[in-house]
Design a protein around this motif. Structure first.
Motif, PDB file in Angstrom:
ATOM      1  N   PHE A 106       0.808  -1.228   0.000  1.00 52.39           N
ATOM      2  CA  PHE A 106       0.000   0.000   0.000  1.00 52.39           C
ATOM      3  C   PHE A 106       0.834   1.268   0.000  1.00 52.39           C
ATOM      4  O   PHE A 106       0.417   2.283  -0.519  1.00 52.39           O
ATOM      5  CB  PHE A 106      -0.951  -0.008   1.195  1.00 52.39           C
ATOM      6  N   ALA A 107       1.984   1.221   0.594  1.00 47.34           N
ATOM      7  CA  ALA A 107       2.819   2.428   0.622  1.00 47.34           C
ATOM      8  C   ALA A 107       4.270   2.006   0.645  1.00 47.34           C
ATOM      9  O   ALA A 107       4.584   0.900   1.059  1.00 47.34           O
ATOM     10  CB  ALA A 107       2.480   3.272   1.849  1.00 47.34           C
ATOM     11  N   ASP A 108       5.121   2.883   0.184  1.00 46.37           N
ATOM     12  CA  ASP A 108       6.543   2.568   0.161  1.00 46.37           C
ATOM     13  C   ASP A 108       7.036   2.279   1.567  1.00 46.37           C
ATOM     14  O   ASP A 108       6.659   2.965   2.516  1.00 46.37           O
ATOM     15  CB  ASP A 108       7.341   3.755  -0.420  1.00 46.37           C
ATOM     16  N   GLY A 109       7.846   1.274   1.688  1.00 47.77           N
ATOM     17  CA  GLY A 109       8.449   0.963   2.975  1.00 47.77           C
ATOM     18  C   GLY A 109       7.557   0.183   3.907  1.00 47.77           C
ATOM     19  O   GLY A 109       7.989  -0.245   4.969  1.00 47.77           O
ATOM     20  N   GLN A 110       6.291  -0.007   3.530  1.00 47.54           N
ATOM     21  CA  GLN A 110       5.392  -0.775   4.397  1.00 47.54           C
ATOM     22  C   GLN A 110       5.390  -2.248   3.996  1.00 47.54           C
ATOM     23  O   GLN A 110       5.523  -2.556   2.820  1.00 47.54           O
ATOM     24  CB  GLN A 110       3.974  -0.226   4.242  1.00 47.54           C
ATOM     25  N   ALA A 111       5.187  -3.113   4.987  1.00 46.69           N
ATOM     26  CA  ALA A 111       5.140  -4.537   4.681  1.00 46.69           C
ATOM     27  C   ALA A 111       3.876  -4.850   3.893  1.00 46.69           C
ATOM     28  O   ALA A 111       2.848  -4.189   4.077  1.00 46.69           O
ATOM     29  CB  ALA A 111       5.162  -5.351   5.965  1.00 46.69           C
ATOM     30  N   GLY A 112       3.979  -5.831   3.004  1.00 47.62           N
ATOM     31  CA  GLY A 112       2.823  -6.192   2.191  1.00 47.62           C
ATOM     32  C   GLY A 112       1.788  -6.965   2.978  1.00 47.62           C
ATOM     33  O   GLY A 112       2.032  -7.423   4.098  1.00 47.62           O
ATOM     34  N   GLN A 113       0.597  -7.088   2.364  1.00 46.30           N
ATOM     35  CA  GLN A 113      -0.498  -7.777   3.035  1.00 46.30           C
ATOM     36  C   GLN A 113      -1.039  -8.822   2.069  1.00 46.30           C
ATOM     37  O   GLN A 113      -1.332  -8.511   0.921  1.00 46.30           O
ATOM     38  CB  GLN A 113      -1.557  -6.729   3.375  1.00 46.30           C
ATOM     39  N   SER A 114      -1.161 -10.044   2.543  1.00 45.94           N
ATOM     40  CA  SER A 114      -1.644 -11.127   1.671  1.00 45.94           C
ATOM     41  C   SER A 114      -3.128 -10.943   1.388  1.00 45.94           C
ATOM     42  O   SER A 114      -3.925 -10.724   2.304  1.00 45.94           O
ATOM     43  CB  SER A 114      -1.389 -12.473   2.343  1.00 45.94           C
ATOM     44  N   ILE A 115      -3.517 -10.978   0.127  1.00 41.24           N
ATOM     45  CA  ILE A 115      -4.943 -10.795  -0.201  1.00 41.24           C
ATOM     46  C   ILE A 115      -5.536 -12.038  -0.871  1.00 41.24           C
ATOM     47  O   ILE A 115      -6.626 -11.997  -1.417  1.00 41.24           O
ATOM     48  CB  ILE A 115      -5.167  -9.550  -1.109  1.00 41.24           C
TER      49      ILE A 115
END
Lengths: 261, 235
Positions: A161-170
């Protein structure tokens, strides 16, 4: 004069071969297209004199007999199971399968169809859909504010969702395997339907049971080998000509007969 | 009618039959595993009473050439060809049939079948089944199907004990039974093409056509000879 009809079956067979070849060549740039190949078999034989018929009282028999063939017919037009080469596209929703699996999509009728064409898009409501707008059966919905999507080799879809943020499994993509891929019914639009002959679809995790891994940013090219198609086309054309010569010769023989009186 | 007409007619009838054989060969020039046919003619003597016998020719038999067709590489996993002697056996509703056409595939339940859906017989006559999770199968020259360390049976290659009878679908039946060959040579990823030689068939076709026309000339001459005879007798 049966040779006329026999040669006609030969011409029809070669004509079918040309039809199949032309469809292959027409689809030389269709993503994940698998070339078809026509196979033929001979028709039944007229038994004039069955081999093994007794020729005398002491038990001698006819060694070969007289069996006259009646032509040819197409036996199958089957799909060649080939892995097309993978072309890099760098689009994040372009997926290729490096193995024998299929993606499952849901048709508007609610039925399941299967495809190897991994050119997916995002629909208005965020669903992952095919070029025709049919959603993937795994039901992946991409959030509006997702900046980037990564899909792992074994099918895990992660949104960032944003630079530097961990991803979220969808969600997770699965692949479908068939015992006999040649038994699938082609629906057009790169889609197939399971049939009695293909066996029941089995959902597997990508990378297991031969289903192959998913490659993000790649598309599978058409499996058509143009050089092979062209050499087959030449063969079919000459075969057609040969059979037409038989018709000409048979016709001339008939003409000789009618000239008698 | 005179005997000459009868003798010429048997020849014409035989040529018509041979034309059919040629037409069937050419029609099957792209049929996998097809074996070309030859018509065999023989003389037979007809008793014509006091004059003795009259020699006539007719179709007496028919032989197929078992010479191996060229192998065409297809790359198909279950496209098999036999290098050298032997036949695959398939279980049809009419009983076991022999074939050289190795265009096989798996059925929905994983059984190895041919294009007609008849199961291919392994050594000993049992069908061959591949588990659904196996995606890549290697077939060795002696017919053993394997994937890694797992084996799924052995494709039988047989030789007929007696004469072969032609059936449709490039099948042959062996009325006297058949026996397994111990050291077959199976090629995976190839199909045996038809062994019809277009050059030979075209030459035979021209031969048949011209011989037929020559036969018609004999009939015409004989017809005019009798015509002359009749008009001579009338005068």
């Amino acid at each position: 004069m049966k040779s006329l009809q026999i040669a006609a079956t030969g011409m029809a067979a070669q004509q079918l071969r040309v039809d199949v070849i032309s469809n292959n060549i027409a689809n030389m740039s269709t993503a994940a297209y698998r070339p078809r190949v026509a196979e033929f078999s001979d028709l039944m034989y007229q038994q004039y004199l069955t081999p093994g018929t007794l020729t005398s009282q002491v038990g001698t028999t006819v060694p070969a007999g007289i069996q006259i063939g009646t032509g040819v017919r197409p036996s199958t037009v089957s799909m060649e199971i080939t892995q097309g080469s993978l072309r890099q596209t760098n689009s994040e929703l372009d997926l290729a399968i490096d193995g024998a699996g299929f993606f499952e999509v849901t048709l508007p009728s609610g039925e399941s169809a299967y495809t190897r064409d991994g050119k997916f898009n995002r629909s208005v409501d965020g669903q992952m859909v095919t070029m025709d707008g049919y959603p993937l059966a795994d039901g992946i919905t991409i959030p509006d504010n997702a900046q980037k999507i990564t899909i792992s080799r074994d099918g895990e879809v992660v949104a960032y969702f944003a630079d530097g943020q961990a991803g979220q499994s969808i969600g997770t993509l699965s692949l479908t395997r068939f015992v006999n891929e040649k038994g699938l019914e082609a629906l057009g639009d790169n889609l197939f339907r399971a049939t009695e002959a293909s066996g029941t679809p089995s959902q597997v995790v990508p990378g297991t049971e031969g289903a192959g891994y998913i490659r993000q940013g790649f598309l599978e090219d058409s499996g058509v080998d143009v050089v092979k198609e062209i050499s087959d086309l030449i063969e079919a054309q000459r075969g057609y000509e040969l059979n037409s010569k038989v018709i000409t010769a048979s016709d001339e023989m008939l003409a000789a007969t009618t000239r008698l009186r | 009618m005179s005997n000459a007409v009868y003798a010429a007619l048997t020849r014409q009838q035989g040529l018509m039959d041979e034309m059919q054989v040629v037409a069937n060969n050419l029609a099957n020039s792209s049929t996998t595993g097809y074996k070309s046919d030859r018509a065999v003619f023989a003389e037979f003597l007809a008793n014509t009473g006091e004059d003795g016998g009259l020699s006539m020719g007719g179709l007496a038999g028919h032989a197929f050439e078992l010479q191996q067709g060229a192998l065409k590489l297809t790359g198909g996993q279950f496209d098999l060809a036999i290098q050298g002697d032997g036949y695959f056996t398939v279980q049809t509703p009419q009983g076991p049939r022999l074939t050289r056409a190795g265009h096989f595939q798996l059925s929905g339940d994983g059984t190895l079948v041919d294009a007609m859906g008849n199961s291919v017989m392994g050594v000993g006559g049992s069908p061959i089944t591949i588990p659904p999770e196996i995606s890549s199968v290697t077939i060795s020259a002696d017919g053993i199907l394997s994937s890694g360390p797992d084996q799924f049976g052995q494709i039988g290659v047989v030789t007929p004990n007696g004469d072969l009878l032609r059936d449709s679908n490039t099948y042959f039946s062996a009325p006297d039974g058949y026996t397994d060959i111990s050291d077959p040579s199976i090629v995976q990823g190839a199909l045996e093409q038809s062994n019809v030689s277009p050059v030979l068939e075209m030459a035979r076709m021209i031969d048949v056509q011209r011989a037929y026309e020559a036969g018609q000339t004999v009939l015409e001459r004989e017809d005019s000879r009798i015509g002359q005879l009749i008009s001579a007798v009338r005068e």
